[in-house]
Scaffold this motif. Structure first.
Motif, mmCIF file in Angstrom:
data_model
loop_
_atom_site.group_PDB
_atom_site.id
_atom_site.type_symbol
_atom_site.label_atom_id
_atom_site.label_comp_id
_atom_site.label_asym_id
_atom_site.label_seq_id
_atom_site.Cartn_x
_atom_site.Cartn_y
_atom_site.Cartn_z
ATOM 1 N N LEU A 7 0.819 -1.203 0.000
ATOM 2 C CA LEU A 7 0.000 0.000 0.000
ATOM 3 C C LEU A 7 0.855 1.256 0.000
ATOM 4 C CD1 LEU A 7 -2.792 1.341 0.185
ATOM 5 C CD2 LEU A 7 -2.561 1.195 2.667
ATOM 6 N N SER A 8 1.891 1.293 0.837
ATOM 7 C CA SER A 8 2.746 2.480 0.894
ATOM 8 C C SER A 8 3.528 2.656 -0.407
ATOM 9 C CB SER A 8 3.688 2.408 2.089
ATOM 10 O OG SER A 8 4.593 1.341 1.940
ATOM 11 N N HIS A 10 2.492 1.727 -3.457
ATOM 12 C CA HIS A 10 1.545 2.239 -4.449
ATOM 13 C C HIS A 10 1.175 3.699 -4.161
ATOM 14 C CE1 HIS A 10 0.882 -1.334 -6.812
ATOM 15 N NE2 HIS A 10 0.693 -2.060 -5.713
ATOM 16 N N THR A 11 1.059 4.047 -2.904
ATOM 17 C CA THR A 11 0.722 5.420 -2.538
ATOM 18 C C THR A 11 1.840 6.372 -2.947
ATOM 19 O OG1 THR A 11 -0.568 4.600 -0.682
ATOM 20 C CG2 THR A 11 0.038 6.930 -0.643
ATOM 21 N N ARG A 12 3.087 5.991 -2.683
ATOM 22 C CA ARG A 12 4.222 6.821 -3.101
ATOM 23 C C ARG A 12 4.254 6.984 -4.613
ATOM 24 N NH1 ARG A 12 7.728 3.400 -0.789
ATOM 25 N NH2 ARG A 12 7.232 3.328 1.399
ATOM 26 N N ASP A 14 1.703 6.840 -6.693
ATOM 27 C CA ASP A 14 0.602 7.711 -7.094
ATOM 28 C C ASP A 14 0.900 9.175 -6.793
ATOM 29 O OD1 ASP A 14 -0.798 5.539 -8.023
ATOM 30 O OD2 ASP A 14 -2.057 5.346 -6.222
ATOM 31 N N ILE A 15 1.544 9.435 -5.661
ATOM 32 C CA ILE A 15 1.911 10.807 -5.315
ATOM 33 C C ILE A 15 2.914 11.353 -6.323
ATOM 34 C CG2 ILE A 15 3.145 12.202 -3.607
ATOM 35 C CD1 ILE A 15 1.776 10.459 -1.453
#
Length: 91
Positions: A7-8, A10-12, A14-15
Protein backbone atom coordinates in the motif's frame (compact mmCIF):
# COMPACT_ATOMS: atom_id res chain seq x y z
CA UNK A 1 2.56 -6.57 7.01
CA UNK A 2 3.19 -7.20 3.28
CA UNK A 3 -0.11 -5.43 2.51
CA UNK A 4 1.07 -2.32 4.33
CA UNK A 5 4.33 -2.28 2.36
CA UNK A 6 2.45 -2.76 -0.89
CA UNK A 7 0.00 0.00 0.00
CA UNK A 8 2.75 2.48 0.89
CA UNK A 9 4.63 1.62 -2.31
CA UNK A 10 1.54 2.24 -4.45
CA UNK A 11 0.72 5.42 -2.54
CA UNK A 12 4.22 6.82 -3.10
CA UNK A 13 3.97 5.95 -6.79
CA UNK A 14 0.60 7.71 -7.09
CA UNK A 15 1.91 10.81 -5.31
CA UNK A 16 4.86 10.99 -7.72
CA UNK A 17 2.51 10.65 -10.70
CA UNK A 18 0.37 13.52 -9.42
CA UNK A 19 3.43 15.71 -8.89
CA UNK A 20 4.73 14.97 -12.40
CA UNK A 21 1.33 15.60 -13.98
CA UNK A 22 1.38 19.23 -12.91
CA UNK A 23 4.53 19.84 -14.99
CA UNK A 24 3.34 18.14 -18.18
CA UNK A 25 1.93 20.38 -20.90
CA UNK A 26 -1.70 19.96 -21.93
CA UNK A 27 -2.44 17.78 -24.94
CA UNK A 28 -4.24 19.02 -28.05
CA UNK A 29 -7.20 16.77 -27.30
CA UNK A 30 -7.46 18.18 -23.79
CA UNK A 31 -7.33 21.74 -25.10
CA UNK A 32 -10.02 20.99 -27.70
CA UNK A 33 -12.30 19.35 -25.15
CA UNK A 34 -11.82 22.21 -22.72
CA UNK A 35 -12.57 24.78 -25.41
CA UNK A 36 -15.57 22.81 -26.61
CA UNK A 37 -16.96 22.66 -23.11
CA UNK A 38 -16.55 26.40 -22.69
CA UNK A 39 -18.23 26.98 -26.04
CA UNK A 40 -21.21 24.83 -25.16
CA UNK A 41 -21.56 26.45 -21.76
CA UNK A 42 -21.75 29.83 -23.47
CA UNK A 43 -23.77 29.05 -26.62
CA UNK A 44 -26.52 26.75 -25.33
CA UNK A 45 -28.26 29.40 -23.17
CA UNK A 46 -28.14 31.89 -26.06
CA UNK A 47 -29.68 29.45 -28.54
CA UNK A 48 -32.30 28.33 -26.01
CA UNK A 49 -33.20 31.97 -25.34
CA UNK A 50 -33.49 32.69 -29.05
CA UNK A 51 -35.81 29.75 -29.67
CA UNK A 52 -37.95 30.45 -26.62
CA UNK A 53 -38.14 34.15 -27.47
CA UNK A 54 -39.09 33.46 -31.06
CA UNK A 55 -41.84 31.11 -29.93
CA UNK A 56 -43.18 33.71 -27.48
CA UNK A 57 -43.06 36.37 -30.21
CA UNK A 58 -45.17 34.20 -32.52
CA UNK A 59 -47.88 34.12 -29.84
CA UNK A 60 -48.14 37.92 -29.88
CA UNK A 61 -50.22 39.62 -32.53
CA UNK A 62 -48.31 41.61 -35.13
CA UNK A 63 -44.58 41.71 -35.70
CA UNK A 64 -42.53 41.63 -32.53
CA UNK A 65 -38.98 40.69 -31.62
CA UNK A 66 -39.19 41.93 -28.06
CA UNK A 67 -39.01 38.50 -26.42
CA UNK A 68 -36.38 37.21 -28.82
CA UNK A 69 -33.97 40.05 -28.18
CA UNK A 70 -34.62 40.06 -24.44
CA UNK A 71 -34.02 36.32 -24.07
CA UNK A 72 -30.90 36.41 -26.27
CA UNK A 73 -29.45 39.09 -23.97
CA UNK A 74 -30.43 36.99 -20.97
CA UNK A 75 -28.80 33.96 -22.63
CA UNK A 76 -25.56 35.92 -23.12
CA UNK A 77 -25.61 36.85 -19.44
CA UNK A 78 -26.31 33.30 -18.30
CA UNK A 79 -23.69 31.88 -20.68
CA UNK A 80 -21.07 34.32 -19.44
CA UNK A 81 -21.87 33.40 -15.86
CA UNK A 82 -21.62 29.68 -16.72
CA UNK A 83 -18.16 30.17 -18.23
CA UNK A 84 -17.06 32.30 -15.27
CA UNK A 85 -18.14 29.65 -12.76
CA UNK A 86 -16.56 26.83 -14.80
CA UNK A 87 -13.22 28.65 -15.00
CA UNK A 88 -13.35 29.68 -11.34
CA UNK A 89 -13.99 26.12 -10.19
CA UNK A 90 -11.17 24.73 -12.36
CA UNK A 91 -8.45 26.95 -10.94
Amino acid sequence: MPYRDKLSKHTRRDIERLKNKAFRPATWIGILLYGGTLGLLFVVPIVAGAYLGRWLDTLASGYSVRWTVSLIVLGITVGGYNVFRFLRDRT
